[in-house]
Design an enzyme around this catalytic site. Structure first.
Site, mmCIF file in Angstrom:
data_model
loop_
_atom_site.group_PDB
_atom_site.id
_atom_site.type_symbol
_atom_site.label_atom_id
_atom_site.label_comp_id
_atom_site.label_asym_id
_atom_site.label_seq_id
_atom_site.Cartn_x
_atom_site.Cartn_y
_atom_site.Cartn_z
ATOM 1 N N LYS A 10 -4.946 -11.038 -7.042
ATOM 2 C CA LYS A 10 -6.093 -11.353 -6.232
ATOM 3 C C LYS A 10 -7.250 -10.233 -6.722
ATOM 4 O O LYS A 10 -6.839 -9.118 -6.983
ATOM 5 C CB LYS A 10 -6.197 -11.506 -4.961
ATOM 6 C CG LYS A 10 -5.741 -10.088 -4.075
ATOM 7 C CD LYS A 10 -6.081 -10.290 -2.614
ATOM 8 C CE LYS A 10 -5.740 -9.113 -1.963
ATOM 9 N NZ LYS A 10 -6.595 -9.037 -0.891
ATOM 10 N N LYS B 152 1.040 -1.146 0.069
ATOM 11 C CA LYS B 152 -0.013 0.064 -0.008
ATOM 12 C C LYS B 152 0.806 1.243 -0.119
ATOM 13 O O LYS B 152 0.432 2.260 -0.608
ATOM 14 C CB LYS B 152 -1.068 0.096 1.147
ATOM 15 C CG LYS B 152 -2.013 -0.910 1.067
ATOM 16 C CD LYS B 152 -3.345 -0.836 2.029
ATOM 17 C CE LYS B 152 -4.311 -1.892 1.962
ATOM 18 N NZ LYS B 152 -5.266 -1.684 3.227
ATOM 19 N N LYS C 233 -10.459 -4.323 -4.134
ATOM 20 C CA LYS C 233 -11.347 -3.202 -4.249
ATOM 21 C C LYS C 233 -10.553 -2.083 -5.075
ATOM 22 O O LYS C 233 -11.089 -1.103 -5.570
ATOM 23 C CB LYS C 233 -11.850 -2.719 -2.867
ATOM 24 C CG LYS C 233 -12.789 -3.559 -2.145
ATOM 25 C CD LYS C 233 -12.824 -2.965 -0.724
ATOM 26 C CE LYS C 233 -13.677 -3.766 0.120
ATOM 27 N NZ LYS C 233 -13.284 -3.364 1.612
HETATM 28 P P1 AMP Z 1 -10.492 -6.036 2.020
HETATM 29 O O1 AMP Z 1 -11.140 -5.923 0.606
HETATM 30 O O2 AMP Z 1 -9.099 -5.931 1.660
HETATM 31 O O3 AMP Z 1 -11.126 -4.954 2.837
HETATM 32 O O4 AMP Z 1 -10.973 -7.408 2.654
HETATM 33 C C1 AMP Z 1 -11.930 -7.578 3.474
HETATM 34 C C2 AMP Z 1 -11.953 -9.214 3.593
HETATM 35 O O5 AMP Z 1 -12.212 -9.951 2.402
HETATM 36 C C3 AMP Z 1 -10.749 -9.907 4.267
HETATM 37 O O6 AMP Z 1 -11.094 -10.753 5.280
HETATM 38 C C4 AMP Z 1 -10.009 -10.285 3.100
HETATM 39 O O7 AMP Z 1 -9.100 -11.517 3.477
HETATM 40 C C5 AMP Z 1 -11.185 -10.907 2.128
HETATM 41 N N1 AMP Z 1 -10.485 -10.429 0.803
HETATM 42 C C6 AMP Z 1 -10.400 -9.668 0.048
HETATM 43 N N2 AMP Z 1 -10.311 -9.821 -1.266
HETATM 44 C C7 AMP Z 1 -10.390 -10.909 -1.121
HETATM 45 C C8 AMP Z 1 -10.178 -12.076 -2.330
HETATM 46 N N3 AMP Z 1 -9.820 -11.547 -3.708
HETATM 47 N N4 AMP Z 1 -10.231 -13.309 -2.305
HETATM 48 C C9 AMP Z 1 -10.949 -13.881 -1.009
HETATM 49 N N5 AMP Z 1 -10.713 -13.004 0.029
HETATM 50 C C10 AMP Z 1 -10.642 -11.744 -0.110
#
Ligand code: AMP
Ligand code: TRP
Length: 336
Positions: A200, A113, A203
């Site tokens: 992956k 980040k 967002k």
């Molecule tokens: P974030 O979008 O980074 O705020 O992640 C929120 C939750 O979603 C966390 O538990 C992440 O580990 C999970 N997460 C985010 N992106 C992925 C992805 N591409 N695949 C699986 N889990 C995800």
């Protein structure tokens, strides 16, 4: 012994996508039956990178509505907004003062980040994992369901609890803080981008076509899947290292259709992309349809939604305040 305590949260930044749902929230819904579950919208984490003040409140409410739309039940789970419980900031400060700086500088997500922020890296971004540790430790959580990318942050929370709080301020027979364990579900733990199977789904990817959000209308879902990157080979399969996109799309089909990996692999073994993509699109549209209609209902009755969050705050506050008071006392602060 009571039921295991579970805590998790997602940031209210940008729309939640299939990775957030399949990797995280979907598992929370199953966990709420047999565990004492706490789920928060981590809005304090959302301001660790530049944010839009006029969007934050709305995005927080909308993320909470999505939690409920995905099946979190306020009668079974404590659903709340992180910043509404002031103990998160307070415990974060106490933990900050015992956490070595070099533990934070090692965090992979921080390094990634920070590169994106250029010369505009806040102290908050570095401190992000300590705030996350506070979120977890405040509730004496036993288990923290997250995607694989959060494993390192969980290890940090364990180290802080064990080595920096319990070992220094607790007694051997009475640890001050519960040491949490990550709970990483294998299936769905890593949903990959639709435009690059080696990254992956995220967002923050500037390309909207790389992800399907939980609120994308059916036509948009179909369009994104139609454009998803594939390879020239016929037939779909799992685990071929040369075909990351195929593995990802087949995995999504297995989860979204509810058929599971074995049946999905058998069904699609000889299939061409022209047949597979409409099937996947249909599975995605039908899986998201009930979530979207429930979300729309919830957002139409804001008073009720805000009421759910108030109740959640009250319940969370009771637990969190007791923990922070325990830590303050052990660290030697003058009682209030
Ligand atoms: P974030 O979008 O980074 O705020 O992640 C929120 C939750 O979603 C966390 O538990 C992440 O580990 C999970 N997460 C985010 N992106 C992925 C992805 N591409 N695949 C699986 N889990 C995800
Ligand atoms: N850092 C987590 C993520 O990006 C979000 C988060 C903040 C979290 N606090 C938490 C997850 C506490 C689990 C428990 O996904």
């Amino acid at each position: 012994m009571g039921r295991p305590r579970v805590l998790s949260g997602v940031q209210p930044t940008g729309a939640l996508h299939l990775g957030n749902w399949l990797g995280a929230i979907r598992n929370w819904v199953d966990l709420q039956h047999d565990n004492d579950t706490f789920f928060c919208v981590v809005d304090l984490h959302a301001v660790t990178v530049p944010h839009q003040p006029d969007r934050l409140a709305e995005d927080t409410l909308s993320t909470a509505a999505l939690y409920l739309a995905c099946g979190l039940d306020p009668a079974q789970s404590t659903v709340f907004v992180q910043s509404h419980v002031k103990a998160h900031s307070e415990l974060c400060w106490l933990l900050n003062c015992v956490t070595p700086l070099n533990w934070l500088e090692r965090m992979i997500q921080f390094k990634e980040k920070a590169v994106k922020q250029g010369d505009n890296v806040s102290v908050g971004l570095l401190d992000y994992p300590v705030l996350m540790a506070a979120d977890i430790l405040l509730y004496d959580a036993d288990l923290v369901p997250v995607g694989e990318d959060q494993k390192q942050h969980l290890e940090l929370a364990r180290d802080i609890a064990q080595q920096r709080i319990n070992a220094r301020f607790g007694s051997e027979d009475q640890p001050l803080l519960q040491v949490p364990k990550p709970l990483i579900m294998r299936e769905g733990a890593r949903v990959m981008s639709l435009t690059d199977g080696r990254n992956k789904m995220s967002k923050s990817d500037p390309n909207d076509n790389s992800r399907i959000t939980l609120l994308d209308p059916p036509a948009l879902i179909t369009k994104k899947i139609k454009r998803a990157k594939t390879d020239p080979q016929m037939g779909l399969e799992f685990s071929n290292p040369d075909r990351p996109e195929t593995d990802n799309l087949l995995g999504l089909y297995a989860l979204l259709s509810g058929k599971g990996r074995t049946a999905a692999a058998a069904e699609c073994a000889e299939m061409g992309w022209g047949t597979f993509k409409p099937l996947l699109a249909e599975a995605a549209v039908s899986a998201l349809e009930p979530i979207q209609s429930r979300y729309n209902e919830l957002m139409e009755d804001r008073a009720e939604l805000e009421n759910v969050l108030k109740q959640g705050r009250d319940r969370a506050e009771g637990v969190a305040t007791a923990t922070v008071d325990r830590v303050r006392k052990a660290m030697g602060f003058l009682a209030t």
